[in-house]
Write an enzyme that holds these catalytic residues in place. Sequence first.
Site, short mmCIF file in Angstrom:
data_model
loop_
_atom_site.label_atom_id
_atom_site.label_comp_id
_atom_site.label_asym_id
_atom_site.label_seq_id
_atom_site.Cartn_x
_atom_site.Cartn_y
_atom_site.Cartn_z
N LYS A 34 9.26 1.90 9.61
CA LYS A 34 8.01 2.53 9.18
C LYS A 34 7.25 1.59 8.25
O LYS A 34 7.79 0.59 7.76
CB LYS A 34 8.31 3.84 8.48
CG LYS A 34 9.11 3.69 7.19
CD LYS A 34 9.40 5.03 6.54
CE LYS A 34 10.18 4.85 5.24
NZ LYS A 34 10.42 6.13 4.54
N ARG A 132 11.50 18.00 0.07
CA ARG A 132 10.29 17.48 0.71
C ARG A 132 10.21 18.12 2.09
O ARG A 132 10.02 19.32 2.20
CB ARG A 132 10.34 15.94 0.80
CG ARG A 132 10.35 15.24 -0.55
CD ARG A 132 10.13 13.74 -0.42
NE ARG A 132 10.85 13.14 0.71
CZ ARG A 132 11.03 11.84 0.87
NH1 ARG A 132 10.55 10.99 -0.03
NH2 ARG A 132 11.71 11.37 1.90
N TYR A 265 -9.25 -10.91 -17.83
CA TYR A 265 -10.07 -9.86 -18.42
C TYR A 265 -9.53 -9.43 -19.78
O TYR A 265 -8.33 -9.40 -20.02
CB TYR A 265 -10.13 -8.65 -17.49
CG TYR A 265 -10.85 -8.91 -16.20
CD1 TYR A 265 -12.21 -9.18 -16.19
CD2 TYR A 265 -10.16 -8.87 -14.99
CE1 TYR A 265 -12.88 -9.40 -14.99
CE2 TYR A 265 -10.82 -9.09 -13.79
CZ TYR A 265 -12.18 -9.35 -13.79
OH TYR A 265 -12.83 -9.57 -12.61
N MET A 313 -7.91 -8.51 -8.95
CA MET A 313 -7.81 -8.08 -7.56
C MET A 313 -7.36 -9.21 -6.64
O MET A 313 -6.56 -9.00 -5.72
CB MET A 313 -9.14 -7.53 -7.07
CG MET A 313 -9.11 -7.02 -5.64
SD MET A 313 -10.69 -6.38 -5.05
CE MET A 313 -10.84 -4.90 -6.05
#
Length: 393
Positions: A34, A132, A265, A313
Amino acid sequence: MSALAEAVVDLGAIADNVRTVAAVTDTALMAVVKADGFGHGAVPVARAALDAGARWLGVTSAAEALALRGAGITAPTLSWLHRPDDDFAALISAGVDVGVSTTTHLHAIVDAAHQVGVPATVQLKVDTGLSRNGASGDDWPDLVAWARKYEVEGGVQVRGVWSHLADADTPGSPGLPHQVATFEEALRVARHAGLSPDLVHLANSAAALSAPRTRFDLCRIGLALYGVDPFGADGPGEFGLRPAMTLRTTVINVKRVPAGTGVSYGPEYVTARPTTLALLPLGYADGLPRATEGRAEVWLGGRRLPIVGRVAMDQCVVDAGAAPVAIGDPVVVFGPSTGDGRAGRHGIATTGDPAAPTVTEWARWAGTNPHEILTGVGARVGRDHLHERAGNS
C-alpha cells in the site's frame, strides 16, 4: 530532466527481507505494498517480493489493487479499505479479494457480484482491540451470519478471517495475548456460523518476527519488507533485515559566513562561529519533516553534519563547519548505501557509508514512525530501482 534528489531502492534487499521473515515464520507471507509500496514503488516491490516467495499482496484501496492488475501482476491480492459505494464490480472482475468489516459493505459487494455474474471473494475482518476497521461486539456475529447466507446463495466465497494488532511492536505488551484470544473467539463464532475460511491471519511485521501464536496461516509484512526493524532501537534484537531505500541528493550551493549569520526563516538558528553552509535541494515537500529542526543530520564529506535552521518546502541548510564542501558533493539523507559504486539514474552517486543516518533515526528526530518518513518521500524525488527485472508476476 534530472531530479534534484533520488531515492535508490534496492529490490535485492526487498527479496532478502522476504526470505528472512519467511525463515522465521514458516508461513505464507503477504507483502503489503500500500501507499506505493511505502514510497518504494508498489509494482517493482511487488514483483521482487513475489519472486522471493511471497504468496500474497496487500493494499488499502481499490485503486491500488487495480493498478497492480494493470501492471500485469496477477498474484492473490487483498484490498481492505473501501467506501460502501466503491466499484466492487471492478475488484471482483479483477479477481481481487475484498476485505469486509460491515454488513453495509457486504450487501454492496453482493450486489456487485450479481452484476458481474460471479461470486465475490471476501475476507472478513474482526476488530480485536485496535478500534478502527473490523466488526466488533454484536456486529461480528451479524456479519458472519450474513456472509454465510450469501455464501450458501452463491453471492460470495469467504476465503479469510483476519484482524490487525494494536501494539505488537511493544515487547511484552499485555494487550497482545488479549487480542489473540479475542481473535480466536471470533474465529470460533465464524466457524460455528458455518464458515470454513481457508486463510486465517493476524500477524503484522512485529508479531511475525516475535509472536508465534499470532502467525496462523499467513503473516502480513509491511515495515519488515522494507528492511526496517519494527521494534526500533529498543527492540528484542537484530533480525537481519536490510533497509531498501537510500535517500540521496547533492550540494547545490556553498557559502562561507561569519559568526552571527542567521540561517533560514526566523531565523531560529544563528551561527556561533565562522562556518561553511551547504544548501540541499530537499525540503518538507520532499519528505523532510520540519519537526526535525535542530536534531537532523546528513552524511556529507565522510561525516555526519547537522541540518540547521528551519527546513523549508524545497530546501534545507547544513552547517559544515570547517569541513571542505563543494557544489556537487553527494549527500546521504538516510541510508544505507547501495554499495555498488555506480551513479544513479539521475546522476546522483550511490556510494555512501554505513554511518549515514537511518530512517529510524529520522523518525525519532521527527517524533514519528519510520512508516511516515518513508511514505512522505515526495513524488518529485526520483526513484531508481536496483536489480529491477522487466516482467510480470
